[in-house]
Design an enzyme around this catalytic site. Structure first.
Site, PDB file in Angstrom:
ATOM      1  N   ASN A 155     -19.120 -22.599   3.390  1.00  0.00           N
ATOM      2  CA  ASN A 155     -18.054 -22.409   4.370  1.00  0.00           C
ATOM      3  C   ASN A 155     -17.825 -23.690   5.168  1.00  0.00           C
ATOM      4  O   ASN A 155     -18.722 -24.508   5.316  1.00  0.00           O
ATOM      5  CB  ASN A 155     -18.437 -21.269   5.327  1.00  0.00           C
ATOM      6  CG  ASN A 155     -17.265 -20.792   6.146  1.00  0.00           C
ATOM      7  OD1 ASN A 155     -16.159 -20.629   5.617  1.00  0.00           O
ATOM      8  ND2 ASN A 155     -17.477 -20.571   7.429  1.00  0.00           N
ATOM      9  N   ARG A 156     -16.588 -23.832   5.666  1.00  0.00           N
ATOM     10  CA  ARG A 156     -16.232 -24.970   6.532  1.00  0.00           C
ATOM     11  C   ARG A 156     -17.202 -25.030   7.716  1.00  0.00           C
ATOM     12  O   ARG A 156     -17.708 -26.089   8.049  1.00  0.00           O
ATOM     13  CB  ARG A 156     -14.781 -24.752   7.012  1.00  0.00           C
ATOM     14  CG  ARG A 156     -14.316 -25.700   8.055  1.00  0.00           C
ATOM     15  CD  ARG A 156     -12.857 -25.481   8.346  1.00  0.00           C
ATOM     16  NE  ARG A 156     -12.581 -24.159   8.943  1.00  0.00           N
ATOM     17  CZ  ARG A 156     -11.375 -23.737   9.287  1.00  0.00           C
ATOM     18  NH1 ARG A 156     -10.332 -24.522   9.080  1.00  0.00           N
ATOM     19  NH2 ARG A 156     -11.201 -22.545   9.828  1.00  0.00           N
ATOM     20  N   SER A 208       0.820  -1.226   0.000  1.00  0.00           N
ATOM     21  CA  SER A 208       0.000   0.000   0.000  1.00  0.00           C
ATOM     22  C   SER A 208       0.852   1.273   0.000  1.00  0.00           C
ATOM     23  O   SER A 208       0.568   2.192  -0.791  1.00  0.00           O
ATOM     24  CB  SER A 208      -0.968  -0.003   1.184  1.00  0.00           C
ATOM     25  OG  SER A 208      -1.914  -1.031   1.011  1.00  0.00           O
ATOM     26  N   ASP A 234     -13.391  -2.243   0.656  1.00  0.00           N
ATOM     27  CA  ASP A 234     -13.069  -3.633   0.293  1.00  0.00           C
ATOM     28  C   ASP A 234     -14.132  -4.218  -0.641  1.00  0.00           C
ATOM     29  O   ASP A 234     -13.807  -4.764  -1.702  1.00  0.00           O
ATOM     30  CB  ASP A 234     -12.982  -4.512   1.543  1.00  0.00           C
ATOM     31  CG  ASP A 234     -11.730  -4.241   2.364  1.00  0.00           C
ATOM     32  OD1 ASP A 234     -10.695  -3.893   1.770  1.00  0.00           O
ATOM     33  OD2 ASP A 234     -11.783  -4.379   3.596  1.00  0.00           O
ATOM     34  N   GLY A 253     -15.838 -15.046   6.395  1.00  0.00           N
ATOM     35  CA  GLY A 253     -15.159 -14.095   7.290  1.00  0.00           C
ATOM     36  C   GLY A 253     -15.481 -12.658   6.882  1.00  0.00           C
ATOM     37  O   GLY A 253     -16.472 -12.387   6.199  1.00  0.00           O
ATOM     38  N   GLY A 254     -14.638 -11.731   7.320  1.00  0.00           N
ATOM     39  CA  GLY A 254     -14.857 -10.309   7.066  1.00  0.00           C
ATOM     40  C   GLY A 254     -14.877  -9.963   5.579  1.00  0.00           C
ATOM     41  O   GLY A 254     -15.716  -9.159   5.142  1.00  0.00           O
ATOM     42  N   ASN A 297     -12.440   0.051   6.556  1.00  0.00           N
ATOM     43  CA  ASN A 297     -11.028  -0.099   6.179  1.00  0.00           C
ATOM     44  C   ASN A 297     -10.398   1.232   5.784  1.00  0.00           C
ATOM     45  O   ASN A 297      -9.197   1.305   5.540  1.00  0.00           O
ATOM     46  CB  ASN A 297     -10.862  -1.118   5.043  1.00  0.00           C
ATOM     47  CG  ASN A 297     -11.203  -0.543   3.696  1.00  0.00           C
ATOM     48  OD1 ASN A 297     -12.157   0.230   3.573  1.00  0.00           O
ATOM     49  ND2 ASN A 297     -10.428  -0.877   2.693  1.00  0.00           N
ATOM     50  N   LYS A 321     -10.647  -3.561  11.922  1.00  0.00           N
ATOM     51  CA  LYS A 321     -11.716  -3.091  11.013  1.00  0.00           C
ATOM     52  C   LYS A 321     -13.089  -3.015  11.683  1.00  0.00           C
ATOM     53  O   LYS A 321     -13.860  -2.099  11.398  1.00  0.00           O
ATOM     54  CB  LYS A 321     -11.800  -4.010   9.785  1.00  0.00           C
ATOM     55  CG  LYS A 321     -10.616  -3.892   8.855  1.00  0.00           C
ATOM     56  CD  LYS A 321     -10.848  -4.720   7.610  1.00  0.00           C
ATOM     57  CE  LYS A 321      -9.638  -4.710   6.710  1.00  0.00           C
ATOM     58  NZ  LYS A 321      -9.873  -5.374   5.427  1.00  0.00           N
TER      59      LYS A 321
HETATM   60  P1  ATR Z   1     -11.265 -12.622   6.784  1.00  0.00           P
HETATM   61  O1  ATR Z   1     -10.039 -11.788   6.671  1.00  0.00           O
HETATM   62  O2  ATR Z   1     -12.075 -12.608   5.531  1.00  0.00           O
HETATM   63  O3  ATR Z   1     -12.083 -12.334   8.012  1.00  0.00           O
HETATM   64  P2  ATR Z   1     -10.703 -15.241   7.962  1.00  0.00           P
HETATM   65  O4  ATR Z   1     -11.688 -14.959   9.036  1.00  0.00           O
HETATM   66  O5  ATR Z   1      -9.319 -15.541   8.345  1.00  0.00           O
HETATM   67  O6  ATR Z   1     -10.668 -14.096   6.878  1.00  0.00           O
HETATM   68  O7  ATR Z   1     -11.224 -16.483   7.135  1.00  0.00           O
HETATM   69  C1  ATR Z   1     -12.219 -16.388   6.130  1.00  0.00           C
HETATM   70  C2  ATR Z   1     -12.896 -17.720   5.964  1.00  0.00           C
HETATM   71  O8  ATR Z   1     -11.928 -18.684   5.567  1.00  0.00           O
HETATM   72  C3  ATR Z   1     -13.575 -18.238   7.196  1.00  0.00           C
HETATM   73  O9  ATR Z   1     -14.921 -18.405   6.887  1.00  0.00           O
HETATM   74  C4  ATR Z   1     -12.866 -19.571   7.492  1.00  0.00           C
HETATM   75  O10 ATR Z   1     -13.726 -20.641   7.806  1.00  0.00           O
HETATM   76  P3  ATR Z   1     -14.381 -20.847   9.266  1.00  0.00           P
HETATM   77  O11 ATR Z   1     -15.537 -19.892   9.307  1.00  0.00           O
HETATM   78  O12 ATR Z   1     -14.802 -22.259   9.288  1.00  0.00           O
HETATM   79  O13 ATR Z   1     -13.303 -20.529  10.262  1.00  0.00           O
HETATM   80  C5  ATR Z   1     -12.235 -19.898   6.181  1.00  0.00           C
HETATM   81  N1  ATR Z   1     -11.001 -20.664   6.400  1.00  0.00           N
HETATM   82  C6  ATR Z   1      -9.845 -20.182   6.897  1.00  0.00           C
HETATM   83  N2  ATR Z   1      -8.909 -21.167   6.944  1.00  0.00           N
HETATM   84  C7  ATR Z   1      -9.517 -22.286   6.489  1.00  0.00           C
HETATM   85  C8  ATR Z   1      -9.099 -23.636   6.277  1.00  0.00           C
HETATM   86  N3  ATR Z   1      -7.845 -24.034   6.556  1.00  0.00           N
HETATM   87  N4  ATR Z   1      -9.997 -24.515   5.770  1.00  0.00           N
HETATM   88  C9  ATR Z   1     -11.259 -24.123   5.478  1.00  0.00           C
HETATM   89  N5  ATR Z   1     -11.722 -22.872   5.656  1.00  0.00           N
HETATM   90  C10 ATR Z   1     -10.867 -21.958   6.134  1.00  0.00           C
END
Ligand code: ATR
Length: 261
Positions: A136-137, A2, A87, A114-115, A72, A51
């Protein structure tokens, strides 16, 4: 990167300003922000983990940033802090530059909850995109993403999404799977994707994730995270200066830096 792209843009436009990176701990956010305004900063970007907390600190918040629940970018105007989120809109602008189909009709799959996923979902919904699925997982987090969202979408597990992948026109990875230390992993398997599916990764380092490599092998169209990174920066720059930076120059700086790695 940046500081590189903002400082190059200040220089190109003859603006006497400097962008620098400053570390502020989670415990000292309010104090840290006060120090910035006392020093006369005209604005700043906010990154992880501040954030969400920044929403409580600013004096005014842009409606989309409020919906997203995260800031952000902050502009300091007449001593007041105005919070924005570039973003989601940055992602959308980057997508619109290359995705030539009708987004309003697209069936969109977002991977991750996530975010970044929230920023993208809220922005797409605000711009009229109505066919949204989040995989999502942790499925509860996928469902939670649609809380306080005027458009309800579908929440799936990754396995469920893999099984019906052929129905999606646009797939967007927002998880960190594809960058270190998960560089060789895939956020979703593409076996059932259509050839004309558009696969987007918001990761820009590496420039081509495993997901994009596999998508190209299937004949899909792909887009990496560089356009989102550049557009979110350009929008912040405009809020601070009222001037438009050279997007091509910003893109070139980012690509050059990443290709050197
Ligand atoms: P952000 O910056 O967007 O907030 P984050 O919270 O680190 O990023 O991760 C975003 C997403 O990636 C989350 O939804 C996370 O899944 P979970 O909600 O189950 O935690 C997913 N994620 C991160 N690492 C992962 C992994 N190794 N396998 C599967 N999903 C993963």
């Amino acid at each position: 990167m940046s500081p590189d792209i903002h400082n190059a843009s200040f220089k190109a436009l003859g603006i006497k300003a400097r962008y620098e990176s400053i570390r502020i701990s989670k415990e000292n956010l309010l104090e840290g922000v006060r120090t910035l305004t006392d020093k006369g900063f005209k604005g700043f970007n906010v990154t992880i983990p501040h954030k969400v907390e920044m929403v409580q600190i600013v004096d005014e918040i842009d409606p989309l940033a409020k919906k997203i629940g995260a800031i952000n970018t902050v502009g300091v105007e007449n001593g007041k802090l105005i919070g924005y989120n570039t973003d989601g809109p940055g992602f959308l602008k980057g997508l619109q530059q290359f995705y030539k189909q009708d987004l309003l009709k697209a069936n969109v799959l977002i991977i991750g909850a996530g975010g970044a996923a929230r920023a993208i979902v809220m922005t797409l919904v605000s711009n009229g995109v109505s066919r949204l699925t989040v995989a999502n997982r942790t499925i509860e987090k996928a469902s939670n993403l649609f809380v306080n969202c005027e458009q309800k979408g579908q929440a799936l597990t990754i396995n469920e999404a893999e099984a019906c992948l052929e129905q999606f026109d646009l797939i967007i990875n927002t998880t960190p799977i594809g960058m270190e230390p998960n560089k060789d992993k895939m956020p979703i398997l593409l076996e059932n994707a259509k050839q004309k599916t558009y696969v987007c990764d918001i990761i820009y380092n590496p420039l081509q994730t495993n997901l994009l490599t596999k998508a190209l092998e299937k004949g899909c169209h792909v887009q990496n995270g560089v356009p989102m990174f550049v557009y979110q920066a350009a929008m912040s720059f405009e809020y601070w200066t009222g001037r438009k930076p050279d997007l091509e120059k910003m893109t070139e700086i980012v690509n050059t830096r990443l290709l050197q790695k």
